[in-house]
Enzyme design. Structure first.
Site, PDB file in Angstrom:
ATOM      1  N   SER A 120      44.282  33.649  44.285  1.00 28.01           N
ATOM      2  CA  SER A 120      44.395  34.896  43.507  1.00 28.01           C
ATOM      3  C   SER A 120      45.435  35.831  44.116  1.00 28.01           C
ATOM      4  CB  SER A 120      43.047  35.623  43.462  1.00 28.01           C
ATOM      5  OG  SER A 120      42.063  34.813  42.880  1.00 28.01           O
TER       6      SER A 120
ATOM      7  N   ARG B 120      40.166  24.088  49.489  1.00 32.14           N
ATOM      8  CA  ARG B 120      41.549  23.663  49.261  1.00 32.14           C
ATOM      9  C   ARG B 120      42.019  22.988  50.542  1.00 32.14           C
ATOM     10  NH1 ARG B 120      43.181  29.533  47.340  1.00 32.14           N
ATOM     11  NH2 ARG B 120      42.080  29.756  49.298  1.00 32.14           N
TER      12      ARG B 120
ATOM     13  N   LYS C 208      36.940  45.745  49.281  1.00 34.49           N
ATOM     14  CA  LYS C 208      38.009  44.727  49.244  1.00 34.49           C
ATOM     15  C   LYS C 208      39.195  45.186  48.398  1.00 34.49           C
ATOM     16  CE  LYS C 208      36.022  40.231  50.380  1.00 34.49           C
ATOM     17  NZ  LYS C 208      36.095  38.789  50.072  1.00 34.49           N
TER      18      LYS C 208
ATOM     19  N   HIS D 198      39.980  28.006  40.543  1.00 38.52           N
ATOM     20  CA  HIS D 198      38.565  28.324  40.287  1.00 38.52           C
ATOM     21  C   HIS D 198      38.050  27.554  39.077  1.00 38.52           C
ATOM     22  CE1 HIS D 198      39.666  32.438  42.172  1.00 38.52           C
ATOM     23  NE2 HIS D 198      38.842  31.857  43.033  1.00 38.52           N
TER      24      HIS D 198
HETATM   25  O1  PNS Z   1      36.498  34.568  46.788  1.00 38.74           O
HETATM   26  P1  PNS Z   1      36.120  35.039  48.165  1.00 38.74           P
HETATM   27  O2  PNS Z   1      36.625  36.457  48.371  1.00 38.74           O
HETATM   28  O3  PNS Z   1      36.552  34.098  49.228  1.00 38.74           O
HETATM   29  O4  PNS Z   1      34.518  35.103  48.172  1.00 38.74           O
HETATM   30  C1  PNS Z   1      33.840  35.566  49.303  1.00 38.74           C
HETATM   31  C2  PNS Z   1      32.329  35.769  49.031  1.00 38.74           C
HETATM   32  C3  PNS Z   1      32.097  36.655  47.836  1.00 38.74           C
HETATM   33  C4  PNS Z   1      31.690  34.413  48.782  1.00 38.74           C
HETATM   34  C5  PNS Z   1      31.723  36.391  50.322  1.00 38.74           C
HETATM   35  O5  PNS Z   1      32.498  37.505  50.692  1.00 38.74           O
HETATM   36  C6  PNS Z   1      30.266  36.811  50.167  1.00 38.74           C
HETATM   37  O6  PNS Z   1      29.387  35.995  49.999  1.00 38.74           O
HETATM   38  N1  PNS Z   1      30.008  38.141  50.225  1.00 38.74           N
HETATM   39  C7  PNS Z   1      28.684  38.684  50.111  1.00 38.74           C
HETATM   40  C8  PNS Z   1      28.206  39.293  51.412  1.00 38.74           C
HETATM   41  C9  PNS Z   1      27.454  38.299  52.256  1.00 38.74           C
HETATM   42  O7  PNS Z   1      26.484  37.687  51.844  1.00 38.74           O
HETATM   43  N2  PNS Z   1      27.896  38.133  53.527  1.00 38.74           N
HETATM   44  C10 PNS Z   1      27.259  37.266  54.472  1.00 38.74           C
HETATM   45  C11 PNS Z   1      27.611  35.801  54.280  1.00 38.74           C
HETATM   46  S1  PNS Z   1      29.138  35.359  55.006  1.00 38.74           S
END
Ligand code: PNS
Length: 163
Positions: free
Chosen positions: A132, A94, A41, A17
């Site tokens: 993570s 990645r 989560k 990150h």
């Molecule tokens: O680090 P991560 O867990 O891969 O991040 C995921 C994240 C936070 C980017 C994603 O879960 C997110 O945007 N969640 C918010 C809900 C949302 O907008 N969902 C619709 C778009 S897919």
């Protein structure tokens, strides 16, 4: 001035990150690191703990704190992006394994708001395998991840997992 939103769970922030953040600061004037506030989560760290670790890591990596804001969000990411008057979502890529998930999210976000663009930065190859979840698992099993997470994070990870 172009502001990018860098969203994620950051549970906790890793060197992967941090490297995306560093590269993002080459491309954008300001980055808002947006920590997902979603208990479903089952994160290991609370939102406040994750925000504190990111802020400490930003200082530790010598980034200009005036160009990095750390915040949390819940609900739809595109709504949060709009509330910040931003139009860019920054995500790191990645290996190929990330691609399908990221493509799906980017297209869903475009469907929800076509004024918002998702920009990808390739992770530094040194951190291609860093995630993570793996850092938590390895720490839990007694392994050392101190070279894979920012300096302020390693002791907090060990303490949280009782190691
Ligand atoms: O680090 P991560 O867990 O891969 O991040 C995921 C994240 C936070 C980017 C994603 O879960 C997110 O945007 N969640 C918010 C809900 C949302 O907008 N969902 C619709 C778009 S897919």
């Amino acid at each position: 001035m172009t502001t990018a939103i860098y969203p994620g769970s950051f549970d906790p922030i890793t060197n992967g990150h941090a490297s995306i953040l560093r590269s993002g600061l080459v491309a954008f004037d300001k980055i808002i690191v947006a920590v997902l506030n979603n208990d479903s989560k089952h994160p290991l760290f609370s939102v406040e703990e994750r925000i504190d670790m990111i802020q400490e890591s930003v200082v530790d990596m010598g980034a200009d704190p005036a160009r990095v804001e750390v915040d949390s969000f819940h609900g739809l990411l595109v709504d949060y992006v709009k509330s910040k008057n931003a139009r860019v979502i920054l995500r790191g890529l990645r290996a190929v394994a990330d691609f399908e998930y990221e493509l799906q999210m980017a297209n869903m976000n475009r469907h929800l708001n076509d004024e918002v663009e998702t920009v990808f930065i390739m992770a530094n190859d040194a951190y291609f395998y860093v995630a993570s979840n793996l850092c938590k698992e390895v720490t839990r099993l007694g392994g050392d991840v101190s070279k894979l997470v920012p300096r302020p994070v390693a002791p907090k990870l060990r303490a949280k997992l009782g190691m």
